[in-house]
Design a protein around this motif. Sequence first.
Motif, mmCIF file in Angstrom:
data_model
loop_
_atom_site.group_PDB
_atom_site.id
_atom_site.type_symbol
_atom_site.label_atom_id
_atom_site.label_comp_id
_atom_site.label_asym_id
_atom_site.label_seq_id
_atom_site.Cartn_x
_atom_site.Cartn_y
_atom_site.Cartn_z
ATOM 1 N N PHE A 116 0.944 -1.315 0.033
ATOM 2 C CA PHE A 116 0.004 -0.055 0.061
ATOM 3 C C PHE A 116 0.820 1.263 -0.034
ATOM 4 O O PHE A 116 1.879 1.266 0.511
ATOM 5 C CB PHE A 116 -0.931 -0.091 1.068
ATOM 6 C CG PHE A 116 -2.014 -0.998 1.328
ATOM 7 C CD1 PHE A 116 -3.018 -1.152 0.379
ATOM 8 C CD2 PHE A 116 -1.628 -2.328 1.975
ATOM 9 C CE1 PHE A 116 -3.909 -2.386 0.562
ATOM 10 C CE2 PHE A 116 -2.438 -3.243 2.207
ATOM 11 C CZ PHE A 116 -3.653 -3.270 1.306
ATOM 12 N N THR A 117 0.489 2.325 -0.586
ATOM 13 C CA THR A 117 1.022 3.474 -0.669
ATOM 14 C C THR A 117 0.847 4.141 0.804
ATOM 15 O O THR A 117 -0.138 4.391 1.275
ATOM 16 C CB THR A 117 0.159 4.599 -1.726
ATOM 17 O OG1 THR A 117 0.560 4.016 -2.976
ATOM 18 C CG2 THR A 117 1.048 5.810 -1.713
ATOM 19 N N ASN A 118 1.840 4.777 1.236
ATOM 20 C CA ASN A 118 1.999 5.379 2.657
ATOM 21 C C ASN A 118 1.723 6.780 2.567
ATOM 22 O O ASN A 118 2.733 7.571 2.254
ATOM 23 C CB ASN A 118 3.253 5.236 3.317
ATOM 24 C CG ASN A 118 3.239 5.458 4.796
ATOM 25 O OD1 ASN A 118 2.602 6.451 5.222
ATOM 26 N ND2 ASN A 118 3.752 4.789 5.786
ATOM 27 N N LYS A 119 0.385 7.257 2.264
ATOM 28 C CA LYS A 119 0.167 8.640 2.115
ATOM 29 C C LYS A 119 0.623 9.683 3.273
ATOM 30 O O LYS A 119 1.183 10.723 2.985
ATOM 31 C CB LYS A 119 -1.248 8.973 1.831
ATOM 32 C CG LYS A 119 -1.915 8.367 0.488
ATOM 33 C CD LYS A 119 -3.542 8.629 0.368
ATOM 34 C CE LYS A 119 -3.915 8.047 -0.971
ATOM 35 N NZ LYS A 119 -5.172 8.275 -1.061
ATOM 36 N N LYS A 120 0.681 9.058 4.408
ATOM 37 C CA LYS A 120 1.179 10.164 5.521
ATOM 38 C C LYS A 120 2.650 10.324 5.671
ATOM 39 O O LYS A 120 2.997 11.580 5.740
ATOM 40 C CB LYS A 120 0.883 9.367 6.665
ATOM 41 C CG LYS A 120 1.175 10.291 8.050
ATOM 42 C CD LYS A 120 0.925 9.421 9.328
ATOM 43 C CE LYS A 120 1.184 10.491 10.332
ATOM 44 N NZ LYS A 120 2.531 11.083 10.469
ATOM 45 N N LYS A 121 3.393 9.305 5.017
ATOM 46 C CA LYS A 121 4.858 9.473 4.937
ATOM 47 C C LYS A 121 4.961 10.457 3.746
ATOM 48 O O LYS A 121 6.350 11.221 3.954
ATOM 49 C CB LYS A 121 5.813 8.198 4.708
ATOM 50 C CG LYS A 121 5.625 7.450 6.033
ATOM 51 C CD LYS A 121 6.777 6.404 5.976
ATOM 52 C CE LYS A 121 6.798 5.657 7.417
ATOM 53 N NZ LYS A 121 7.772 4.261 7.270
#
Length: 511
Positions: A116-121
Amino acid sequence: MKSSTSSWSLSVNHLTMKFGSSKALDDISVEFNSGEIHGVVGHNGAGKSTLLQILSGALSPTNGELVMGDQKLEFDEPSKALEAGIACVYQELSLPMNLPVYQCLFLGHEITSGIFTNKKKMKDESKRLCALVGLDIDVNVILENLSVAQRQLLEIAAALGRNTKVLLLDEPTTALEPNQVEILFEIIRKLAKEQNLIVLLVDHKLDEILSVCNKVTALADGKVILSRKTSEITLEQLTEAVIGTARKHSEVSDKKSQQVEQKITNGNYFEAKNIEAEGLHDISFTVGQGEILGIYGLNGSGRSRLLRLLYGDLKIELGQLIIDGKVMRFNNPQDAFNSGIAYLSEERKRDGFVPLMNSGENVTLPILKLFKRLRIILNHQSRKVFADNQINNLSVRGNLKGPISRLSGGNQQKVLFAKVLAQKPKVVLLDEPTKGIDIGAKREIYEIIKQAATKDNVTVLVVSSEEEEILTLADNVLIMKSGKVIGEKINSTGLSIIDLRRFSLVSSGAK
C-alpha cells in the motif's frame, strides 16, 4: 537528503557528440565542483542542450567520459542518471497539473508500506521538501491552483526527493517575474551550500549568470570558449565569448534592399500595436504584403509564443492586431484561420499532420468544405485531384498513397507547406520551418517560402533559431528578448550572424 561537507566533483572529459557529420559537442572538458553553482551559456546551437541531455542520461556521447568523484559514469537512459544522483529540471515544467503536490513529488517512486501507498509519509516528506525550496503550501493542493513560480520550485523539490547530488536547471527563470527570480536564486544558493550540491545552471540571461554563479562556462559551436570564476570576468567579456566567431552572411546580395522595397505593396498590412499578453509585453511591429519578417531571439525570448498569439491560441489582454486596416479579435485559432492566417508549428509530428492519413488527405483536411456537394457529400475525386496538384507543385517525393508518417522529414514538411498554401492564406506564420530536415530539403523549402511571398504576395512571419536561415529568408528581422520586441525591425541587407547574436543579448537592441 543529508548534506555533506566533503568536496567532490563531476568531470566532463573530452566529450564529443556527433549527429551524422555535424558535431554538437567537440572535445569539451569541464569540471563542476560541489557546493557551487556553475553557469553554462551559449547561443542557439552552441551545445548547451546536448550537454544537459548527456549529463541527464537522455543521450550517450560519441566519445569522452563522465567521472563523478573517482567513479566513471555511463548512462543509457535517464533513470540511470537519476540513480547516480543527477536530476534535470527542464524549461518546460513536467509535473502533472491534475494531481496534488504530495503525489507529484513522488510520482514513479511512491513511499509504500507493504503493498500500500503510505500517504502520511509521503505528505510528511513533501512538507520537508517544500521547506527546502522555501515553499509554504498545503501539500494536498492540486498543482493547477499554484503559480508558475511555485510549480518551478516544486520541480526542484521533486528532484531533491531523489537524493540528488547534481541538479541541472534548464532556463529556470524564463516564466518568472524579477522578484521571483531573486527568490529562486537565493534558494539555489542555499541548496548548493547547505546540501553540498553541484548546481549546473543553463541561462541565456548573462547578468543573472554573473549574479548567482560561482563559475561560468561559455560554449560556441560545440566548443568551450571560456571557463572561469565569475568574479574574474566582466559582462562584456562573457558577451563576447557567447557571440563567438561567425562569418558574415554571404547570400545577401547588394540589391536585396531594393528588391524588398519593390515587392512590398502595403508596408503596414499586418500590424501589432502595444500588445500585452501572458509572457509578452508591449509588442509592436508592422509587416507588409509580400514581406518576409524574420523573428529572432534566444530560447525563452517569446518568439514562438508570439506566433501562437497571432494565430489565436493565446488571448490578447491589451493592444490591437490590425490586418489590412481592420482591428481583429481572435478568440481561437479558427477565427484566425477564417481571417486568412495559416500557421505551421515547429512540432510537425505532434501538431502538423495526422500520421495514418496519406499526404493528400492531410493537405485538404482544413478545407474539406470546398469539396462537399450540398454541404454534405464529400467529392473524393475533386479532393484527390486538388491535393495531387498541390503536392506535385512542391515536388514531394515518396509513397504519397501511404501514411504520411512513412515519408522523410523533408517531404513531410513539404506536404505541410502544401497544406498551408492550399488554404490560400494572406498571412503565414512559420515556426522553425526546417527543423530536423536535411540541407537539400531546406533549400527547396526556402524557395517555397520565397515564392509564396513574391508571387502570391503573402505576408510571412518566420521564427527560426538558425541565424543563417533568418538571413537567407528574411527581408527584415525583428529581435525578441524576454517577451519583448527590442528596437525596430532591421533590414537584413548586410547583417551578419554576429550582429544577430549581439542584438539578442543586449537589451538596448538594434538601431
